[in-house]
Write a protein that holds these residues in place. Structure first.
Motif, PDB file in Angstrom:
ATOM      1  N   TYR A   1       0.809  -1.209   0.000  1.00  0.00           N
ATOM      2  CA  TYR A   1       0.000   0.000   0.000  1.00  0.00           C
ATOM      3  C   TYR A   1       0.847   1.266   0.000  1.00  0.00           C
ATOM      4  O   TYR A   1       0.392   2.312  -0.420  1.00  0.00           O
ATOM      5  N   THR A   2       2.051   1.187   0.530  1.00  0.00           N
ATOM      6  CA  THR A   2       2.885   2.385   0.666  1.00  0.00           C
ATOM      7  C   THR A   2       4.302   2.099   0.189  1.00  0.00           C
ATOM      8  O   THR A   2       4.744   0.950   0.158  1.00  0.00           O
ATOM      9  N   ASP A   3       5.011   3.166  -0.131  1.00  0.00           N
ATOM     10  CA  ASP A   3       6.413   3.020  -0.520  1.00  0.00           C
ATOM     11  C   ASP A   3       7.219   2.394   0.612  1.00  0.00           C
ATOM     12  O   ASP A   3       8.084   1.555   0.383  1.00  0.00           O
ATOM     13  N   GLU A   4       6.944   2.818   1.833  1.00  0.00           N
ATOM     14  CA  GLU A   4       7.705   2.304   2.977  1.00  0.00           C
ATOM     15  C   GLU A   4       7.484   0.800   3.157  1.00  0.00           C
ATOM     16  O   GLU A   4       8.410   0.069   3.504  1.00  0.00           O
TER      17      GLU A   4
ATOM     18  N   SER B   1       0.759  -6.095   1.625  1.00  0.00           N
ATOM     19  CA  SER B   1      -0.465  -5.431   2.058  1.00  0.00           C
ATOM     20  C   SER B   1      -1.253  -6.423   2.906  1.00  0.00           C
ATOM     21  O   SER B   1      -0.889  -7.592   3.012  1.00  0.00           O
TER      22      SER B   1
ATOM     23  N   SER C   1       2.772   3.681  -5.281  1.00  0.00           N
ATOM     24  CA  SER C   1       1.984   2.899  -4.330  1.00  0.00           C
ATOM     25  C   SER C   1       0.543   3.387  -4.326  1.00  0.00           C
ATOM     26  O   SER C   1       0.265   4.550  -4.582  1.00  0.00           O
TER      27      SER C   1
ATOM     28  N   HIS D   1      -1.533   3.848  -1.825  1.00  0.00           N
ATOM     29  CA  HIS D   1      -1.966   4.683  -0.705  1.00  0.00           C
ATOM     30  C   HIS D   1      -0.870   5.655  -0.261  1.00  0.00           C
ATOM     31  O   HIS D   1      -0.801   6.015   0.904  1.00  0.00           O
ATOM     32  N   THR D   2      -0.021   6.071  -1.162  1.00  0.00           N
ATOM     33  CA  THR D   2       1.021   7.043  -0.834  1.00  0.00           C
ATOM     34  C   THR D   2       0.673   8.369  -1.499  1.00  0.00           C
ATOM     35  O   THR D   2       0.711   8.471  -2.723  1.00  0.00           O
TER      36      THR D   2
ATOM     37  N   GLU E   1       2.308  10.945  -1.865  1.00  0.00           N
ATOM     38  CA  GLU E   1       3.430  11.519  -2.604  1.00  0.00           C
ATOM     39  C   GLU E   1       3.586  10.943  -4.007  1.00  0.00           C
ATOM     40  O   GLU E   1       4.472  11.354  -4.752  1.00  0.00           O
ATOM     41  N   ALA E   2       2.747   9.999  -4.392  1.00  0.00           N
ATOM     42  CA  ALA E   2       2.906   9.329  -5.688  1.00  0.00           C
ATOM     43  C   ALA E   2       2.889  10.317  -6.850  1.00  0.00           C
ATOM     44  O   ALA E   2       3.706  10.214  -7.761  1.00  0.00           O
TER      45      ALA E   2
ATOM     46  N   SER F   1       6.125  12.169  -6.887  1.00  0.00           N
ATOM     47  CA  SER F   1       7.194  11.268  -7.341  1.00  0.00           C
ATOM     48  C   SER F   1       7.176  11.110  -8.850  1.00  0.00           C
ATOM     49  O   SER F   1       8.228  11.065  -9.485  1.00  0.00           O
TER      50      SER F   1
END
Length: 67
Positions: A8-11, A19, A48, A50-51, A53-54, A57
């Motif tokens: 879901y996220t980059d992290e 997920s 991702s 749910h990020t 910042e996508a 990015s």
């Protein structure tokens, strides 16, 4: 790379975490490993699901995912 719900996220991708939604954990893990291998071998802008910042990015920074 735009993906489904591998992470879901980059992290989560950086931490090698799946997920919470998958039907087959073994298949999901295999897919995550393939995505991580691809990113390690190719410059990739990863989006991702749910990020927030996508968009930044992709459009502004063209941020290459580093694992």
């Amino acid at each position: 790379m735009i993906h489904g719900d591998v992470t879901y996220t980059d992290e989560a991708l950086r931490q090698n975490q799946l997920s919470v939604v998958f039907e087959d954990k073994g298949q999901a893990s295999e897919t995550l490993n393939k995505v991580r291998t691809f990113i390690k071998e190719n410059d990739t802008v990863y989006l991702s699901t749910h990020t927030p910042e996508a968009v930044t990015s992709l459009i502004k920074n063209k941020t290459i995912m580093k694992l």
